[in-house]
Structure formats: structure tokens, C-alpha cells
Design a protein around this motif. Sequence first.
Motif, PDB file in Angstrom:
ATOM      1  N   GLY A 132       9.872  -2.155  -5.957  1.00  0.00           N
ATOM      2  CA  GLY A 132      10.717  -2.238  -4.775  1.00  0.00           C
ATOM      3  C   GLY A 132      10.604  -3.593  -4.108  1.00  0.00           C
ATOM      4  N   GLU A 133      11.124  -3.685  -2.892  1.00  0.00           N
ATOM      5  CA  GLU A 133      11.125  -4.930  -2.128  1.00  0.00           C
ATOM      6  C   GLU A 133      10.037  -4.892  -1.066  1.00  0.00           C
ATOM      7  N   ALA A 134       9.119  -5.830  -1.139  1.00  0.00           N
ATOM      8  CA  ALA A 134       8.085  -5.944  -0.120  1.00  0.00           C
ATOM      9  C   ALA A 134       8.703  -6.568   1.132  1.00  0.00           C
ATOM     10  N   GLU A 135       8.687  -5.843   2.212  1.00  0.00           N
ATOM     11  CA  GLU A 135       9.315  -6.299   3.446  1.00  0.00           C
ATOM     12  C   GLU A 135       8.704  -7.629   3.902  1.00  0.00           C
ATOM     13  N   GLY A 136       9.592  -8.568   4.259  1.00  0.00           N
ATOM     14  CA  GLY A 136       9.147  -9.853   4.767  1.00  0.00           C
ATOM     15  C   GLY A 136       8.769 -10.855   3.704  1.00  0.00           C
ATOM     16  N   VAL A 137       8.902 -10.490   2.437  1.00  0.00           N
ATOM     17  CA  VAL A 137       8.498 -11.379   1.348  1.00  0.00           C
ATOM     18  C   VAL A 137       9.700 -11.914   0.583  1.00  0.00           C
ATOM     19  N   MET A 138      10.774 -11.148   0.518  1.00  0.00           N
ATOM     20  CA  MET A 138      11.936 -11.558  -0.245  1.00  0.00           C
ATOM     21  C   MET A 138      12.545 -12.845   0.330  1.00  0.00           C
ATOM     22  N   ARG A 185       3.117   9.645  -9.189  1.00  0.00           N
ATOM     23  CA  ARG A 185       2.086  10.364  -9.927  1.00  0.00           C
ATOM     24  C   ARG A 185       0.768   9.593  -9.817  1.00  0.00           C
ATOM     25  N   ARG A 186      -0.314  10.340  -9.620  1.00  0.00           N
ATOM     26  CA  ARG A 186      -1.632   9.714  -9.577  1.00  0.00           C
ATOM     27  C   ARG A 186      -2.350  10.002 -10.896  1.00  0.00           C
ATOM     28  N   PHE A 187      -2.799   8.952 -11.537  1.00  0.00           N
ATOM     29  CA  PHE A 187      -3.522   9.080 -12.799  1.00  0.00           C
ATOM     30  C   PHE A 187      -4.984   8.703 -12.564  1.00  0.00           C
ATOM     31  N   ALA A 188      -5.880   9.579 -12.984  1.00  0.00           N
ATOM     32  CA  ALA A 188      -7.309   9.355 -12.787  1.00  0.00           C
ATOM     33  C   ALA A 188      -7.978   9.028 -14.122  1.00  0.00           C
ATOM     34  N   TYR A 189      -8.840   8.033 -14.112  1.00  0.00           N
ATOM     35  CA  TYR A 189      -9.585   7.616 -15.296  1.00  0.00           C
ATOM     36  C   TYR A 189     -11.068   7.552 -14.906  1.00  0.00           C
ATOM     37  N   PRO A 190     -11.732   8.707 -14.887  1.00  0.00           N
ATOM     38  CA  PRO A 190     -13.116   8.782 -14.395  1.00  0.00           C
ATOM     39  C   PRO A 190     -14.077   7.872 -15.150  1.00  0.00           C
ATOM     40  N   ASP A 191     -13.856   7.676 -16.460  1.00  0.00           N
ATOM     41  CA  ASP A 191     -14.767   6.842 -17.235  1.00  0.00           C
ATOM     42  C   ASP A 191     -14.741   5.385 -16.780  1.00  0.00           C
ATOM     43  N   ARG A 192     -13.677   5.009 -16.057  1.00  0.00           N
ATOM     44  CA  ARG A 192     -13.565   3.641 -15.545  1.00  0.00           C
ATOM     45  C   ARG A 192     -13.670   3.588 -14.024  1.00  0.00           C
ATOM     46  N   ASP A 193     -13.916   4.756 -13.434  1.00  0.00           N
ATOM     47  CA  ASP A 193     -13.976   4.850 -11.967  1.00  0.00           C
ATOM     48  C   ASP A 193     -12.710   4.260 -11.356  1.00  0.00           C
ATOM     49  N   LEU A 194     -11.567   4.635 -11.961  1.00  0.00           N
ATOM     50  CA  LEU A 194     -10.269   4.051 -11.615  1.00  0.00           C
ATOM     51  C   LEU A 194      -9.245   5.150 -11.347  1.00  0.00           C
ATOM     52  N   ALA A 195      -8.427   4.938 -10.332  1.00  0.00           N
ATOM     53  CA  ALA A 195      -7.270   5.802 -10.065  1.00  0.00           C
ATOM     54  C   ALA A 195      -6.056   4.912  -9.847  1.00  0.00           C
ATOM     55  N   VAL A 196      -4.926   5.316 -10.436  1.00  0.00           N
ATOM     56  CA  VAL A 196      -3.685   4.559 -10.313  1.00  0.00           C
ATOM     57  C   VAL A 196      -2.618   5.462  -9.708  1.00  0.00           C
ATOM     58  N   LEU A 197      -2.060   5.044  -8.578  1.00  0.00           N
ATOM     59  CA  LEU A 197      -0.923   5.749  -7.989  1.00  0.00           C
ATOM     60  C   LEU A 197       0.339   5.022  -8.427  1.00  0.00           C
ATOM     61  N   ALA A 198       1.133   5.674  -9.283  1.00  0.00           N
ATOM     62  CA  ALA A 198       2.334   5.075  -9.869  1.00  0.00           C
ATOM     63  C   ALA A 198       3.560   5.577  -9.118  1.00  0.00           C
ATOM     64  N   VAL A 199       4.295   4.654  -8.490  1.00  0.00           N
ATOM     65  CA  VAL A 199       5.429   5.018  -7.640  1.00  0.00           C
ATOM     66  C   VAL A 199       6.706   4.388  -8.200  1.00  0.00           C
ATOM     67  N   PRO A 200       7.552   5.178  -8.861  1.00  0.00           N
ATOM     68  CA  PRO A 200       8.782   4.633  -9.418  1.00  0.00           C
ATOM     69  C   PRO A 200       9.839   4.393  -8.343  1.00  0.00           C
ATOM     70  N   HIS A 201      10.905   3.734  -8.742  1.00  0.00           N
ATOM     71  CA  HIS A 201      12.007   3.418  -7.818  1.00  0.00           C
ATOM     72  C   HIS A 201      12.539   4.666  -7.125  1.00  0.00           C
ATOM     73  N   GLN A 202      12.768   5.737  -7.885  1.00  0.00           N
ATOM     74  CA  GLN A 202      13.393   6.936  -7.326  1.00  0.00           C
ATOM     75  C   GLN A 202      12.542   7.553  -6.218  1.00  0.00           C
ATOM     76  N   ALA A 203      11.228   7.440  -6.328  1.00  0.00           N
ATOM     77  CA  ALA A 203      10.345   8.019  -5.316  1.00  0.00           C
ATOM     78  C   ALA A 203      10.430   7.285  -3.992  1.00  0.00           C
ATOM     79  N   LEU A 204      10.958   6.045  -4.019  1.00  0.00           N
ATOM     80  CA  LEU A 204      11.084   5.264  -2.791  1.00  0.00           C
ATOM     81  C   LEU A 204      12.461   5.401  -2.155  1.00  0.00           C
ATOM     82  N   VAL A 205      13.404   6.008  -2.864  1.00  0.00           N
ATOM     83  CA  VAL A 205      14.775   6.121  -2.376  1.00  0.00           C
ATOM     84  C   VAL A 205      14.921   7.299  -1.414  1.00  0.00           C
TER      85      VAL A 205
END
Length: 391
Positions: free
Chosen positions: A162-168, A121-141
Amino acid sequence: MKLAHLADPHLGFRQFQRQTSNGINQREADVAAAFRDAIDGVIAAAPDAVVIAGDLFHSVRPTNAAIVFAFRQLQRLREALPGVPVVLVAGNHDTPRSSETGSILRLFEELGVDVATDEARRFAYPDRDLAVLAVPHQALVGERPALDPSADARHNVLVLHGEAEGVMPADRGLVEYGGAVVSAREYDPARWSYVAWGHYHVQRQVAPRAWYAGALEYVSPDMWGERREEQRLGLAGKGWLLADLATGAVSPRPVRLARALLELEPLDARELDAAQLAAAIAARVAAVPGGIADQVVRLVVRNVPRHVARDLDHAQIRAWKAAALQFQLDLRRPDPTRVVGVGAPGRRQTLPEIVRDFLAHRLLPGGVDRARFVTSGVELLEQLEREALEG
């Protein structure tokens, strides 16, 4: 523009047998106290936005006490910082296996928390000129969404669990099971103001402007390995992160833990009789600054024959166990050897090694994580061996 990044509180986590005066598992209370301290720190820092990158709870169906506690802490945060966006994504521990089972995290929408449970889900906060793309575990499966920033906001934040490839780390025992691997080419960290990762319990930088905040307490299957990894990376302990979205600067903010993890310097019992080994163990315990009362303590002792383990002062060992929240005297037998048909003695497989090899090759039902299955089986066997050695 300041962003508070928390991850993996694991509220409701239980460990050991000690209870508080209110009948709550002591480690559950410790985990709750760490989350409360983190919320105190966030309120004091007064950021422009807050993200919690998954695993708010340790289980899909947390206890009523854990739910009420989380609700009160997030309510306190919302009241102290009115108008500050708070974004919460579901981690693998928060995600029901059945799509028909609802997520308890939706409850926090009543507080004005923006929640992503199964889909990005993408959440927009125009008063802060901010957008957050929230990606839960299920969306990556399953089929993954496009991980692209918004063109309509100056500041773009990606939150994912999730797991960042090459970092674990190479030691998979330090990584929570069930994580979805995400490669840098899927999201390109250079395109984001900040990438807030959850799932790995050790605070660590993934890329410029991309970080794991780490868990707020020691709640992984291998807490000792986790602490050693933190020491290897030069980390003092647990905490959360405060990120400046304009400059990319990230400031670690510690949390106060209720007790320390004390891994005493290992002992080698080779050439020691029971009395000598008992004295050496007692010396290690006596050298702990402030004592071991109410702490979590482990002492590894290698090369302990059965007869030496049997003749130790077990009354004293029980007294240490009663004093500490957890006192683990990890007695390890010498490696067995055998004489082969030709040449010098050769090493014989230990029972845990035999079990590990067997479990690594047996057929498993679909969906069972083999690495976790093998690790759990070997850990159970080693625990039984330690208990047998301690009498």
C-alpha cells in the motif's frame, strides 16, 4: 536473523513491440530476467526468511508462461533454501475485482510458500522465533485488521502492500494507481523488527526499520520520472533489500538489468532550422557510450515548430528506432500565445491542458480512478501529437 525483502516483480509486464527469438515480448523477458537475478541473489545471501511484498504478477490473469516461470523460480528458491520461510502477499495487480474470482497466488502454496491473498494472515515460525503478519492489498481496502505484532515471537515482521502516508512523492504519476493509504499510527513502525512495504517502485526508507524495496524493473506508467526520482535519491538502480532483524541494518542488493534507460540531455530547437536540429539530435545519439542498440532511449526536444519537425531526416529517425529497443524522440511544439484585448500577449491553453481540464471535471462511473483516467487521456493525446510531428 536476516530477512530478504523483494517487492513488485510484475511478471508478465509487456511494453513496446519487439519480441525475442522465442516470440516473447522483449520487455516481458527483461522483467523475468530481473526476477531470476533477484532469486539468484537471495539464494547466495542465504537469509533466514524471505518476503515478497505484492504484485508478483502484472495482471490478475497472467499468461501461462508467466505462471510457469514464477513457479520454477520459487521452486528453485525453496529447493536451494529448504526450511527457510517464504511469505507472499497479493498486491493490487494480483487482486481480482470480484470476490468470486480466485487468486492464482494460491498455486504457490504447493511449493510451501505461505500466501496471503485477501485477508491478513499471521505466520509463526517458532524455530526462528519469528512471526510474520502478511497484509495483502484487499485487506487494506475494506475494514482493516489490527496491525499488531505477536507477543509470542522475538522477531516480528509486517508485510503490506500500500501507500505509506506522507512518504509518496508529490508527483502522483510516479505512484501506481489503486494503492491503499496506511498511516504510521495504524501500525507504529517502532513496534516491529521490520516493516516490508510493496507498491511504490522506488527503493526508499519509510521509517527506522521500515522500507519500500522498490520494483525489480521499470514497470510503472512513468518510467522516466521513476528513474529521475531514483537519481534524486542517489540510487544506482533496481534491487531488493537484505535486513538484519536484530540490528535494523538494511543492505540494498542490486539486480542486473538487461538494458539501460537512457534519457539524453534535452535540446532546445529555438532558432534552429531542420538541418541544424537534425545535426544536434545526431550528436546527442552519437555521444551515448556504447551506442543505443537494444537500449530504451528518450530525447526531449522543446520548441519545435511544425515545419521544422516535418523537414527532419525521418529516415535517420527510423533507423535509430530500429536499432534501439525503444527510441522516443519527444518533439514538443512552442507554447502558443495570443493577443488579448488589452495589454501584452497572453498565453493560450495548449490542447493537452484543455483536455486535462475537461477530464478533471467530467462525471465518471463509480470506482474509476480519476487521477489515472486524466493522466491516461493526456498521455494518449501527447503521444498522438508526437507521432503527427514525426510525420
